[in-house]
Design a protein around this motif. Structure first.
Motif, short mmCIF file in Angstrom:
data_model
loop_
_atom_site.label_atom_id
_atom_site.label_comp_id
_atom_site.label_asym_id
_atom_site.label_seq_id
_atom_site.Cartn_x
_atom_site.Cartn_y
_atom_site.Cartn_z
N ARG A 282 -9.97 -4.22 -6.84
CA ARG A 282 -8.87 -3.31 -6.49
C ARG A 282 -7.60 -4.10 -6.26
O ARG A 282 -7.62 -5.21 -5.73
N ALA A 283 -6.46 -3.52 -6.62
CA ALA A 283 -5.18 -4.22 -6.56
C ALA A 283 -4.78 -4.58 -5.13
O ALA A 283 -4.21 -5.64 -4.90
N ASP A 284 -5.09 -3.74 -4.15
CA ASP A 284 -4.70 -4.07 -2.78
C ASP A 284 -5.51 -5.24 -2.23
O ASP A 284 -4.98 -6.11 -1.56
N PHE A 285 -6.80 -5.30 -2.56
CA PHE A 285 -7.61 -6.44 -2.13
C PHE A 285 -7.18 -7.71 -2.87
O PHE A 285 -7.14 -8.79 -2.28
N ALA A 286 -6.86 -7.57 -4.15
CA ALA A 286 -6.39 -8.72 -4.92
C ALA A 286 -5.06 -9.25 -4.37
O ALA A 286 -4.82 -10.45 -4.38
N PHE A 287 -4.21 -8.36 -3.88
CA PHE A 287 -2.94 -8.76 -3.28
C PHE A 287 -3.19 -9.64 -2.06
O PHE A 287 -2.58 -10.70 -1.90
N LEU A 288 -4.10 -9.24 -1.18
CA LEU A 288 -4.43 -10.04 0.00
C LEU A 288 -5.06 -11.38 -0.37
O LEU A 288 -4.71 -12.42 0.18
N LEU A 289 -5.98 -11.37 -1.30
CA LEU A 289 -6.63 -12.59 -1.74
C LEU A 289 -5.64 -13.56 -2.35
O LEU A 289 -5.69 -14.77 -2.10
N ASN A 290 -4.69 -13.04 -3.10
CA ASN A 290 -3.65 -13.85 -3.71
C ASN A 290 -2.80 -14.54 -2.65
O ASN A 290 -2.45 -15.71 -2.78
N ILE A 291 -2.47 -13.84 -1.58
CA ILE A 291 -1.67 -14.43 -0.50
C ILE A 291 -2.42 -15.57 0.17
O ILE A 291 -1.86 -16.64 0.43
N PHE A 292 -3.68 -15.39 0.44
CA PHE A 292 -4.46 -16.43 1.12
C PHE A 292 -4.68 -17.64 0.22
O PHE A 292 -4.73 -18.77 0.71
N LEU A 293 -4.79 -17.44 -1.08
CA LEU A 293 -4.93 -18.57 -1.99
C LEU A 293 -3.65 -19.41 -2.06
O LEU A 293 -3.70 -20.62 -2.26
N ALA A 294 -2.52 -18.78 -1.87
CA ALA A 294 -1.24 -19.47 -2.01
C ALA A 294 -0.78 -20.17 -0.73
O ALA A 294 0.17 -20.94 -0.76
N ARG B 175 0.82 -1.22 0.00
CA ARG B 175 0.00 0.00 0.00
C ARG B 175 0.85 1.26 0.00
O ARG B 175 0.54 2.23 -0.69
N ILE B 176 1.93 1.26 0.79
CA ILE B 176 2.79 2.44 0.87
C ILE B 176 3.48 2.70 -0.47
O ILE B 176 3.47 3.82 -0.98
N ILE B 177 4.08 1.65 -1.03
CA ILE B 177 4.81 1.83 -2.30
C ILE B 177 3.85 2.11 -3.44
O ILE B 177 4.10 3.00 -4.27
N TRP B 178 2.74 1.39 -3.50
CA TRP B 178 1.79 1.57 -4.59
C TRP B 178 1.14 2.95 -4.52
O TRP B 178 0.89 3.60 -5.53
N GLY B 179 0.88 3.44 -3.29
CA GLY B 179 0.27 4.75 -3.13
C GLY B 179 1.23 5.90 -3.38
O GLY B 179 0.84 6.97 -3.82
N ALA B 180 2.53 5.67 -3.10
CA ALA B 180 3.51 6.74 -3.25
C ALA B 180 4.08 6.86 -4.66
O ALA B 180 4.68 7.87 -5.00
N THR B 181 3.89 5.81 -5.46
CA THR B 181 4.46 5.84 -6.82
C THR B 181 3.36 5.61 -7.84
O THR B 181 2.23 5.27 -7.49
N ASP B 182 3.71 5.80 -9.08
CA ASP B 182 2.78 5.51 -10.17
C ASP B 182 3.11 4.19 -10.84
O ASP B 182 2.77 3.97 -12.00
N TRP B 183 3.78 3.31 -10.13
CA TRP B 183 4.19 2.03 -10.69
C TRP B 183 3.00 1.09 -10.81
O TRP B 183 2.04 1.17 -10.06
N HIS B 184 3.12 0.16 -11.74
CA HIS B 184 2.09 -0.85 -11.93
C HIS B 184 2.07 -1.77 -10.71
O HIS B 184 3.09 -2.02 -10.08
N TYR B 185 0.90 -2.29 -10.38
CA TYR B 185 0.78 -3.11 -9.17
C TYR B 185 1.58 -4.42 -9.24
O TYR B 185 1.99 -4.95 -8.22
N LEU B 186 1.84 -4.94 -10.44
CA LEU B 186 2.66 -6.14 -10.55
C LEU B 186 4.13 -5.84 -10.23
O LEU B 186 4.82 -6.67 -9.62
N VAL B 187 4.61 -4.67 -10.61
CA VAL B 187 5.97 -4.26 -10.27
C VAL B 187 6.10 -4.07 -8.76
O VAL B 187 7.09 -4.50 -8.15
N VAL B 188 5.10 -3.46 -8.16
CA VAL B 188 5.12 -3.25 -6.71
C VAL B 188 5.06 -4.60 -5.99
O VAL B 188 5.74 -4.81 -4.99
N ASN B 189 4.27 -5.53 -6.50
CA ASN B 189 4.20 -6.87 -5.92
C ASN B 189 5.57 -7.54 -5.93
O ASN B 189 5.99 -8.13 -4.92
N PHE B 190 6.29 -7.46 -7.03
CA PHE B 190 7.62 -8.05 -7.13
C PHE B 190 8.60 -7.37 -6.17
O PHE B 190 9.40 -8.04 -5.51
N LEU B 191 8.53 -6.07 -6.07
CA LEU B 191 9.42 -5.33 -5.17
C LEU B 191 9.17 -5.70 -3.71
O LEU B 191 10.12 -5.92 -2.94
#
Length: 144
Positions: free
Chosen positions: A115-127, A44-60
């Motif tokens: 939303r990308a932040d909710f998808a990020f959480l859902l992705n973690i729980f699925l894995a 959330r911090i990195i994605w909100g502070a930058t204009d980067w794509h959510y997949l790049v932020v996920n990798f970072l």
């Protein structure tokens, strides 16, 4: 003993050790939940502070939080001393599974319109379940 009985023996060992496996999975969930929460806040911090794509932020976020995640799993879940070899295996598994989980994140957020932040959480729980089994067997050397 015949080789055909070995899968049955492994299944019996798994079912007789079920309470211990369940307890480890619950610890894995607690430590993983803490890791997911910190990863989510970093996301959330990195994605909100930058204009980067959510997949790049996920990798970072994955790269930044890889070390503390391994140390937490080694110390609190599997009760093993962390080693460099274990960390390299943990990293290899994480990066090998990255396309699967990133693809899931892309499908949930990009195609599904969530939303990308909710998808990020859902992705973690699925894995979580798949990651638990692979880490337990390969990284920390437990036999089922």
């Amino acid at each position: 003993m015949f080789a055909s009985y070995r899968p049955f023996e492994r299944l019996m060992k798994l079912t007789t050790r079920f309470p211990k496996n369940l307890h480890e999975f619950m610890r894995f969930g607690a430590v993983g939940g803490a890791n997911a929460l910190v990863g989510f806040f970093l996301f959330r911090i990195i994605w909100g502070a930058t204009d980067w794509h959510y997949l790049v932020v996920n990798f970072l976020v994955l790269c930044v939080w890889l070390g503390p995640g391994f140390l937490g799993q080694a110390a609190f879940v599997f009760k093993r001393l962390p080693t460099l070899r274990g960390f390299l295996k943990y990293s290899a598994i994480t990066f090998a599974m990255l396309p699967i989980f990133t693809g899931t994140l892309f499908l949930i957020a990009g195609v599904g319109g969530v939303r990308a932040d909710f998808a990020f959480l859902l992705n973690i729980f699925l894995a979580a379940s798949l990651t638990f089994i692979i880490q337990k067997a390969w990284v920390f050397g437990y036999k089922f």
